[in-house]
Motif scaffolding. Sequence first.
Motif, mmCIF file in Angstrom:
data_model
loop_
_atom_site.group_PDB
_atom_site.id
_atom_site.type_symbol
_atom_site.label_atom_id
_atom_site.label_comp_id
_atom_site.label_asym_id
_atom_site.label_seq_id
_atom_site.Cartn_x
_atom_site.Cartn_y
_atom_site.Cartn_z
ATOM 1 N N THR A 1 -15.762 45.149 41.195
ATOM 2 C CA THR A 1 -15.934 46.376 41.974
ATOM 3 C C THR A 1 -17.003 46.187 43.043
ATOM 4 O OG1 THR A 1 -17.604 47.305 40.475
ATOM 5 C CG2 THR A 1 -15.281 47.855 40.026
ATOM 6 N N CYS A 2 -16.965 47.029 44.035
ATOM 7 C CA CYS A 2 -17.959 46.983 45.104
ATOM 8 C C CYS A 2 -18.263 48.404 45.564
ATOM 9 C CB CYS A 2 -17.461 46.132 46.275
ATOM 10 S SG CYS A 2 -15.844 46.608 46.894
ATOM 11 N N LEU A 3 -19.297 48.534 46.368
ATOM 12 C CA LEU A 3 -19.622 49.837 46.958
ATOM 13 C C LEU A 3 -19.428 49.751 48.463
ATOM 14 C CD1 LEU A 3 -22.616 49.878 48.548
ATOM 15 C CD2 LEU A 3 -23.453 49.698 46.226
ATOM 16 N N ASP A 4 -19.103 50.884 49.025
ATOM 17 C CA ASP A 4 -18.932 51.005 50.467
ATOM 18 C C ASP A 4 -20.213 51.614 51.040
ATOM 19 O OD1 ASP A 4 -18.225 51.497 53.064
ATOM 20 O OD2 ASP A 4 -16.320 52.481 52.598
ATOM 21 N N ARG A 5 -20.922 50.877 51.859
ATOM 22 C CA ARG A 5 -22.191 51.363 52.414
ATOM 23 C C ARG A 5 -21.993 52.607 53.266
ATOM 24 N NH1 ARG A 5 -24.541 45.959 55.067
ATOM 25 N NH2 ARG A 5 -26.197 47.388 55.753
ATOM 26 N N LYS A 6 -20.767 52.837 53.720
ATOM 27 C CA LYS A 6 -20.469 54.033 54.512
ATOM 28 C C LYS A 6 -19.981 55.189 53.652
ATOM 29 C CE LYS A 6 -19.240 51.286 58.591
ATOM 30 N NZ LYS A 6 -18.171 50.981 59.589
ATOM 31 N N ASN A 7 -19.874 54.949 52.350
ATOM 32 C CA ASN A 7 -19.377 55.991 51.451
ATOM 33 C C ASN A 7 -20.163 55.964 50.141
ATOM 34 O OD1 ASN A 7 -17.850 58.048 50.313
ATOM 35 N ND2 ASN A 7 -16.052 56.761 49.915
ATOM 36 N N ILE A 8 -21.486 56.057 50.235
ATOM 37 C CA ILE A 8 -22.343 56.052 49.048
ATOM 38 C C ILE A 8 -22.057 57.263 48.157
ATOM 39 C CG2 ILE A 8 -24.743 56.082 48.246
ATOM 40 C CD1 ILE A 8 -24.009 53.508 49.589
ATOM 41 N N LYS A 9 -21.566 58.318 48.766
ATOM 42 C CA LYS A 9 -21.276 59.542 48.007
ATOM 43 C C LYS A 9 -20.304 59.263 46.867
ATOM 44 C CE LYS A 9 -19.724 64.325 48.629
ATOM 45 N NZ LYS A 9 -19.232 65.332 49.615
ATOM 46 N N PHE A 10 -19.340 58.371 47.089
ATOM 47 C CA PHE A 10 -18.372 58.039 46.045
ATOM 48 C C PHE A 10 -19.068 57.390 44.849
ATOM 49 C CE2 PHE A 10 -15.367 55.303 43.859
ATOM 50 C CZ PHE A 10 -14.239 56.100 43.752
ATOM 51 N N LYS B 1 -21.195 60.237 42.735
ATOM 52 C CA LYS B 1 -20.693 61.585 42.450
ATOM 53 C C LYS B 1 -20.478 61.847 40.963
ATOM 54 C CE LYS B 1 -15.756 60.681 43.347
ATOM 55 N NZ LYS B 1 -14.628 61.096 44.214
ATOM 56 N N ASP B 2 -20.457 60.794 40.129
ATOM 57 C CA ASP B 2 -20.351 61.034 38.682
ATOM 58 C C ASP B 2 -21.706 60.898 37.991
ATOM 59 O OD1 ASP B 2 -20.766 58.318 38.793
ATOM 60 O OD2 ASP B 2 -19.205 57.800 37.330
ATOM 61 N N SER B 3 -22.803 60.849 38.776
ATOM 62 C CA SER B 3 -24.144 60.808 38.187
ATOM 63 C C SER B 3 -24.586 62.234 37.861
ATOM 64 C CB SER B 3 -25.130 60.134 39.140
ATOM 65 O OG SER B 3 -25.224 60.847 40.358
ATOM 66 N N ASN B 4 -25.850 62.417 37.511
ATOM 67 C CA ASN B 4 -26.381 63.714 37.109
ATOM 68 C C ASN B 4 -26.061 64.791 38.166
ATOM 69 O OD1 ASN B 4 -27.819 65.839 36.073
ATOM 70 N ND2 ASN B 4 -29.841 64.923 36.405
ATOM 71 N N PRO B 5 -25.303 65.838 37.790
ATOM 72 C CA PRO B 5 -24.919 66.864 38.779
ATOM 73 C C PRO B 5 -26.111 67.581 39.389
ATOM 74 C CG PRO B 5 -23.639 67.079 36.743
ATOM 75 C CD PRO B 5 -24.728 66.101 36.464
ATOM 76 N N SER B 6 -27.220 67.663 38.659
ATOM 77 C CA SER B 6 -28.398 68.380 39.168
ATOM 78 C C SER B 6 -29.294 67.499 40.028
ATOM 79 C CB SER B 6 -29.211 68.956 38.005
ATOM 80 O OG SER B 6 -29.681 67.915 37.152
ATOM 81 N N ALA B 7 -28.909 66.227 40.199
ATOM 82 C CA ALA B 7 -29.714 65.318 41.025
ATOM 83 C C ALA B 7 -29.618 65.708 42.499
ATOM 84 C CB ALA B 7 -29.247 63.880 40.823
ATOM 85 N N ARG B 8 -30.593 65.273 43.258
ATOM 86 C CA ARG B 8 -30.636 65.583 44.693
ATOM 87 C C ARG B 8 -29.808 64.531 45.450
ATOM 88 N NH1 ARG B 8 -37.053 65.811 44.838
ATOM 89 N NH2 ARG B 8 -36.736 65.695 47.109
ATOM 90 N N HIS B 9 -28.514 64.747 45.481
ATOM 91 C CA HIS B 9 -27.580 63.733 45.969
ATOM 92 C C HIS B 9 -27.802 63.368 47.432
ATOM 93 C CE1 HIS B 9 -24.324 63.951 42.603
ATOM 94 N NE2 HIS B 9 -25.549 63.875 42.128
ATOM 95 N N GLY B 10 -28.143 64.347 48.257
ATOM 96 C CA GLY B 10 -28.360 64.042 49.672
ATOM 97 C C GLY B 10 -29.509 63.073 49.872
ATOM 98 N N ASP B 11 -30.617 63.305 49.174
ATOM 99 C CA ASP B 11 -31.769 62.399 49.275
ATOM 100 C C ASP B 11 -31.449 61.042 48.659
ATOM 101 O OD1 ASP B 11 -33.275 64.351 50.522
ATOM 102 O OD2 ASP B 11 -34.089 65.133 48.633
ATOM 103 N N ILE B 12 -30.653 61.039 47.587
ATOM 104 C CA ILE B 12 -30.281 59.779 46.940
ATOM 105 C C ILE B 12 -29.452 58.923 47.890
ATOM 106 C CG2 ILE B 12 -28.898 58.755 45.089
ATOM 107 C CD1 ILE B 12 -29.724 61.158 43.345
ATOM 108 N N ILE B 13 -28.514 59.526 48.592
ATOM 109 C CA ILE B 13 -27.675 58.781 49.545
ATOM 110 C C ILE B 13 -28.543 58.149 50.632
ATOM 111 C CG2 ILE B 13 -25.921 59.035 51.331
ATOM 112 C CD1 ILE B 13 -24.573 61.135 49.561
ATOM 113 N N ASN B 14 -29.500 58.905 51.146
ATOM 114 C CA ASN B 14 -30.391 58.361 52.190
ATOM 115 C C ASN B 14 -31.231 57.210 51.656
ATOM 116 O OD1 ASN B 14 -29.470 60.244 54.053
ATOM 117 N ND2 ASN B 14 -31.060 61.746 53.537
#
Length: 430
Positions: free
Chosen positions: A280-289, A292-305
């Motif tokens: 498997t690999c990650l897409d640097r342009k699609n970190i959101k994918f 998205k199955d991590s902690n729902p209460s996490a600050r996803h926007g800051d995590i992506i940055n």
Amino acid sequence: NKHVHISHTSAIIVLNEANIRLPPPYTCQNLCATRSVVPSPVPRSTKKNMTSVMGRRVCLICGAPTNYAHFGIDSCRACAEFYKRAVSTNKKYACRQGNLKCTIRKNERFVCRRCRFDKCRDSGMVLDDPRRRKRREEAEEPMVETISPGPSPPGDLPTSKESIIDRITIVHNEFVAARKAEELRIRPGSLREHVRVPHQTEYLELTSWKFLMDCCKMYAGEVFALAGSCFPEFGKLWITEKFTMLRCCAVRIYLLEIAYQTIKNFGPSEGPMVMVSLTTCLDRKNIKFLIKDSNPSARHGDIINAMTHYIDRLAKILWPTIGKLAPTEVEFQALFGLVFWQIDPTHSLPDRLVELSEKNRQEIFADLRRYYREELRLNDHSVRLGNLMTIEHVLQEATSLFSEDMQTYNLLDMLTADAPFLRLVLQITL
């Protein structure tokens, strides 16, 4: 065993708390044993009684039920076919643990082929292949019979002239193949959404955080068996010493492998795709994918940055360094061994581990110099050795970045379930 140390028990508690799956025979029941005992070969007079369990015949090798004898003993078809292939092709296997004491059981996920072959031979299997016997008779030369003072070692045991890099290559490639198969096995259940990544030869998918952590935990547990097979001295260490080495090298080895696999599959340029496991690999342009199955209460926007910033830094320092060398397969395997035994100056290690590290690193360097001189025909190999040392240094820097990155994710509430593994096994301060 009466010689049980409290430190061993503590190590088991750490492994259990971090949810690490250790390969056999590293179970919670026998991790505390100071040394295991190699059973003596089974006398032929007792084999008949041992092959009957509640009136049923069982394979003397793995214990599976069987109704037939193969090559002179009660054995299942799988073990018989394995022995036949090994003998007919004259295969040479390395022990997964490095101590020739692996347990062979039915339905074991990763069976040590060396110990399985030895058990077949010691249990009395004899492959009477007329074609092989004819070749052997033609090749044999008259010999004077001598009296041996004791049993001679098996023919496929490593000799003093064996190349340490060759041994690492064989064992590491087998380990990668087994790990890849295991990833493919768990992928349907662990990876909730399947998105295919275009590639000409490999079946790759985008990873999720859960699948990535599952792969890392599986990898951490299997490192014990890998190191024991690559470096026989590792198998003689106490479990606490092995665990110390795991904590020192795990992140560096992981970063080396994902960088090597990324360059191998997508080239040395800073493209969008980054390998994070063998399948498997990650897409640097699609970190959101990825998250998205991590902690729902996490600050996803800051995590992506934060994750985008870390991967960009990693790609800038590690990818070009490895791409500049363009390591051969031999150099990569040598680098794997060097990174495994690289001593982190911030860690206080026992003298025994420091001495063992120096011994193995010097042996790898000597083998590398022979490789440059005899196979690559290089009169001056200082530049290539210097580039390898640069990769080692950059990996240490990348490891520090990795630790900082995980601390950031923890502050953003992403690592709730994975904190014990990262803190106890990878020695990341959270």
